[in-house]
Design a protein around this motif. Structure first.
Motif, PDB file in Angstrom:
ATOM      1  N   GLU A 135      -5.341  53.046  33.903  1.00  0.00           N
ATOM      2  CA  GLU A 135      -4.101  52.741  34.610  1.00  0.00           C
ATOM      3  C   GLU A 135      -4.318  51.787  35.780  1.00  0.00           C
ATOM      4  O   GLU A 135      -3.478  50.917  36.039  1.00  0.00           O
ATOM      5  CB  GLU A 135      -3.437  54.036  35.081  1.00  0.00           C
ATOM      6  CG  GLU A 135      -2.903  54.871  33.916  1.00  0.00           C
ATOM      7  CD  GLU A 135      -2.285  56.185  34.361  1.00  0.00           C
ATOM      8  OE1 GLU A 135      -2.182  56.408  35.585  1.00  0.00           O
ATOM      9  OE2 GLU A 135      -1.903  56.985  33.489  1.00  0.00           O
ATOM     10  N   SER A 160       5.061  46.219  40.177  1.00  0.00           N
ATOM     11  CA  SER A 160       3.961  46.898  39.481  1.00  0.00           C
ATOM     12  C   SER A 160       3.992  48.399  39.748  1.00  0.00           C
ATOM     13  O   SER A 160       3.664  49.204  38.866  1.00  0.00           O
ATOM     14  CB  SER A 160       2.606  46.306  39.906  1.00  0.00           C
ATOM     15  OG  SER A 160       2.387  46.480  41.296  1.00  0.00           O
ATOM     16  N   SER A 161       4.421  48.791  40.948  1.00  0.00           N
ATOM     17  CA  SER A 161       4.517  50.217  41.290  1.00  0.00           C
ATOM     18  C   SER A 161       5.658  50.882  40.533  1.00  0.00           C
ATOM     19  O   SER A 161       5.547  52.038  40.104  1.00  0.00           O
ATOM     20  CB  SER A 161       4.712  50.389  42.797  1.00  0.00           C
ATOM     21  OG  SER A 161       3.600  49.881  43.516  1.00  0.00           O
ATOM     22  N   LEU A 162       6.760  50.159  40.357  1.00  0.00           N
ATOM     23  CA  LEU A 162       7.878  50.691  39.581  1.00  0.00           C
ATOM     24  C   LEU A 162       7.486  50.875  38.112  1.00  0.00           C
ATOM     25  O   LEU A 162       7.862  51.856  37.476  1.00  0.00           O
ATOM     26  CB  LEU A 162       9.087  49.757  39.687  1.00  0.00           C
ATOM     27  CG  LEU A 162       9.888  49.831  40.986  1.00  0.00           C
ATOM     28  CD1 LEU A 162      10.922  48.709  41.031  1.00  0.00           C
ATOM     29  CD2 LEU A 162      10.577  51.188  41.121  1.00  0.00           C
ATOM     30  N   LEU A 163       6.729  49.934  37.579  1.00  0.00           N
ATOM     31  CA  LEU A 163       6.251  50.047  36.198  1.00  0.00           C
ATOM     32  C   LEU A 163       5.358  51.272  36.046  1.00  0.00           C
ATOM     33  O   LEU A 163       5.460  52.022  35.073  1.00  0.00           O
ATOM     34  CB  LEU A 163       5.486  48.780  35.796  1.00  0.00           C
ATOM     35  CG  LEU A 163       6.326  47.507  35.633  1.00  0.00           C
ATOM     36  CD1 LEU A 163       5.411  46.296  35.429  1.00  0.00           C
ATOM     37  CD2 LEU A 163       7.283  47.650  34.457  1.00  0.00           C
ATOM     38  N   ALA A 165       5.396  53.973  37.992  1.00  0.00           N
ATOM     39  CA  ALA A 165       6.211  55.176  38.184  1.00  0.00           C
ATOM     40  C   ALA A 165       7.036  55.503  36.949  1.00  0.00           C
ATOM     41  O   ALA A 165       7.314  56.672  36.672  1.00  0.00           O
ATOM     42  CB  ALA A 165       7.130  54.988  39.386  1.00  0.00           C
ATOM     43  N   SER A 166       7.422  54.473  36.180  1.00  0.00           N
ATOM     44  CA  SER A 166       8.264  54.688  35.001  1.00  0.00           C
ATOM     45  C   SER A 166       7.570  55.515  33.928  1.00  0.00           C
ATOM     46  O   SER A 166       8.230  56.067  33.047  1.00  0.00           O
ATOM     47  CB  SER A 166       8.709  53.344  34.413  1.00  0.00           C
ATOM     48  OG  SER A 166       7.602  52.635  33.868  1.00  0.00           O
ATOM     49  N   LEU A 167       6.249  55.612  33.992  1.00  0.00           N
ATOM     50  CA  LEU A 167       5.501  56.399  33.011  1.00  0.00           C
ATOM     51  C   LEU A 167       5.503  57.895  33.340  1.00  0.00           C
ATOM     52  O   LEU A 167       5.035  58.699  32.546  1.00  0.00           O
ATOM     53  CB  LEU A 167       4.054  55.914  32.930  1.00  0.00           C
ATOM     54  CG  LEU A 167       3.820  54.479  32.445  1.00  0.00           C
ATOM     55  CD1 LEU A 167       2.333  54.173  32.428  1.00  0.00           C
ATOM     56  CD2 LEU A 167       4.427  54.254  31.072  1.00  0.00           C
ATOM     57  N   HIS A 168       6.011  58.241  34.499  1.00  0.00           N
ATOM     58  CA  HIS A 168       5.974  59.629  34.949  1.00  0.00           C
ATOM     59  C   HIS A 168       7.332  60.297  34.770  1.00  0.00           C
ATOM     60  O   HIS A 168       8.370  59.645  34.743  1.00  0.00           O
ATOM     61  CB  HIS A 168       5.528  59.700  36.410  1.00  0.00           C
ATOM     62  CG  HIS A 168       4.134  59.216  36.630  1.00  0.00           C
ATOM     63  ND1 HIS A 168       3.791  57.872  36.573  1.00  0.00           N
ATOM     64  CD2 HIS A 168       2.976  59.881  36.887  1.00  0.00           C
ATOM     65  CE1 HIS A 168       2.489  57.738  36.794  1.00  0.00           C
ATOM     66  NE2 HIS A 168       1.980  58.942  36.986  1.00  0.00           N
ATOM     67  N   PHE A 170      10.463  63.256  35.438  1.00  0.00           N
ATOM     68  CA  PHE A 170      11.333  63.627  36.550  1.00  0.00           C
ATOM     69  C   PHE A 170      10.579  64.553  37.511  1.00  0.00           C
ATOM     70  O   PHE A 170       9.864  65.442  37.105  1.00  0.00           O
ATOM     71  CB  PHE A 170      12.578  64.340  36.020  1.00  0.00           C
ATOM     72  CG  PHE A 170      13.498  64.816  37.105  1.00  0.00           C
ATOM     73  CD1 PHE A 170      14.351  63.929  37.722  1.00  0.00           C
ATOM     74  CD2 PHE A 170      13.477  66.140  37.516  1.00  0.00           C
ATOM     75  CE1 PHE A 170      15.200  64.355  38.737  1.00  0.00           C
ATOM     76  CE2 PHE A 170      14.317  66.585  38.523  1.00  0.00           C
ATOM     77  CZ  PHE A 170      15.178  65.688  39.146  1.00  0.00           C
ATOM     78  N   ILE A 173       8.454  60.767  39.619  1.00  0.00           N
ATOM     79  CA  ILE A 173       8.688  59.321  39.629  1.00  0.00           C
ATOM     80  C   ILE A 173       8.547  58.733  41.030  1.00  0.00           C
ATOM     81  O   ILE A 173       7.823  57.760  41.242  1.00  0.00           O
ATOM     82  CB  ILE A 173      10.078  58.992  39.049  1.00  0.00           C
ATOM     83  CG1 ILE A 173      10.121  59.324  37.568  1.00  0.00           C
ATOM     84  CG2 ILE A 173      10.416  57.517  39.263  1.00  0.00           C
ATOM     85  CD1 ILE A 173      11.462  59.071  36.914  1.00  0.00           C
ATOM     86  N   PHE A 177       5.573  56.399  42.496  1.00  0.00           N
ATOM     87  CA  PHE A 177       5.843  55.068  43.049  1.00  0.00           C
ATOM     88  C   PHE A 177       5.137  54.890  44.393  1.00  0.00           C
ATOM     89  O   PHE A 177       4.479  53.862  44.634  1.00  0.00           O
ATOM     90  CB  PHE A 177       7.349  54.867  43.209  1.00  0.00           C
ATOM     91  CG  PHE A 177       7.714  53.613  43.951  1.00  0.00           C
ATOM     92  CD1 PHE A 177       7.636  52.381  43.325  1.00  0.00           C
ATOM     93  CD2 PHE A 177       8.130  53.676  45.278  1.00  0.00           C
ATOM     94  CE1 PHE A 177       7.964  51.210  44.014  1.00  0.00           C
ATOM     95  CE2 PHE A 177       8.456  52.515  45.973  1.00  0.00           C
ATOM     96  CZ  PHE A 177       8.370  51.277  45.332  1.00  0.00           C
TER      97      PHE A 177
END
Length: 251
Positions: A135, A160-163, A165-168, A170, A173, A177
């Motif tokens: 990761e 890049s941080s939002l991308l 976080a999107s893998l995690h 509820f 998230i 991030f």
């Protein structure tokens, strides 16, 4: 700037995206055949790709590994990790509160109730060892560096941080991030990918160890513990923001 860091930057984003597309197709195919294809295999395949791309960089890799704390101290890394651990539990408590408010029979409630399955020792090793390496190489080594070329560094960190976080799921998230932003700052400050890898490893090791040791769910069922952890989460969030603010101005 190290030659190893430069080699990471030169890895093709297009190649990586093609690899992801192929893996997604394989996952769909295996699921159609009712064959389990979990994240451990994905991590191993992506790690193999990075090993192949960096196969001639062993000497530079060794130097970077030995110089993990040359620009960022262990105290700084450890503090960032512990603060993120406390903050992440605060977000989990908050998400549990939301789940109690939302009807569990609703579509939204069912979506939020999804959780990640663990696969014993293999899952533990995957989360603690494979996940940090893969990761960090992807989101800090590739995405962050590629985004810096086309947008200001501030936006590169945020995107890049939002991308990441999107893998995690509820409840994780927002904390993911914040953690990703911290990892990006540690990476940019040190210019050594092993710094965020080590921090990510330490974070996952502590988090997974607590999860497995707390079999009776004291952290979620004891009101005194929940209250104490919630206060620590708020304090940790304030200190994390202070760390982000102080280091953001220096990138």
């Amino acid at each position: 700037m190290s030659s190893f860091n430069e080699k990471i930057k030169r890895i093709s984003l297009v190649e990586l995206l093609v690899l992801f597309i192929v893996l997604c197709i394989l996952m769909v195919g295996f699921n159609f055949l009712n064959i389990k294809f979990n994240s451990t295999f994905l991590y191993l395949i992506v790690l193999a790709y990075f090993i192949f791309k960096l196969r001639n960089s062993f000497n530079e890799l060794k130097i970077e590994f030995l110089n993990v704390f040359s620009k960022v101290s262990f105290k700084t890394v450890g503090s960032v990790v512990l603060l993120n651990i406390f903050f992440s539990y605060g977000m989990l408590y908050f998400s549990n509160f939301i789940l109690q408010v939302v009807d569990s029979n609703s579509i939204f409630g069912s979506f939020m109730s999804l959780n990640i399955e663990l696969f014993g020792i293999v899952g533990f090793l995957s989360v603690v060892l494979l996940s940090p390496v893969v990761e960090e190489l992807i989101f800090r080594g590739i995405f962050l560096n590629k985004l810096k070329i086309i947008v200001p560094t501030t936006f590169a960190i945020l995107i890049s941080s939002l991308l990441f976080a999107s893998l995690h799921g509820f409840g994780s998230i927002f904390s993911a991030f914040i953690f990703a932003v911290c990892m990006a700052l540690l990476y940019l400050k040190s210019e050594n990918i092993f710094v965020p890898i080590f921090a990510h490893f330490l974070n996952n090791l502590i988090g997974e160890s607590i999860y497995h040791l707390d079999s009776s769910q004291i952290l979620f069922n004891n009101d005194l513990v929940v209250g104490t952890m919630s206060v620590l989460a708020i304090i940790s969030f304030v200190l994390i923001l202070k760390f982000i603010y102080s280091n953001w101005n220096n990138i």
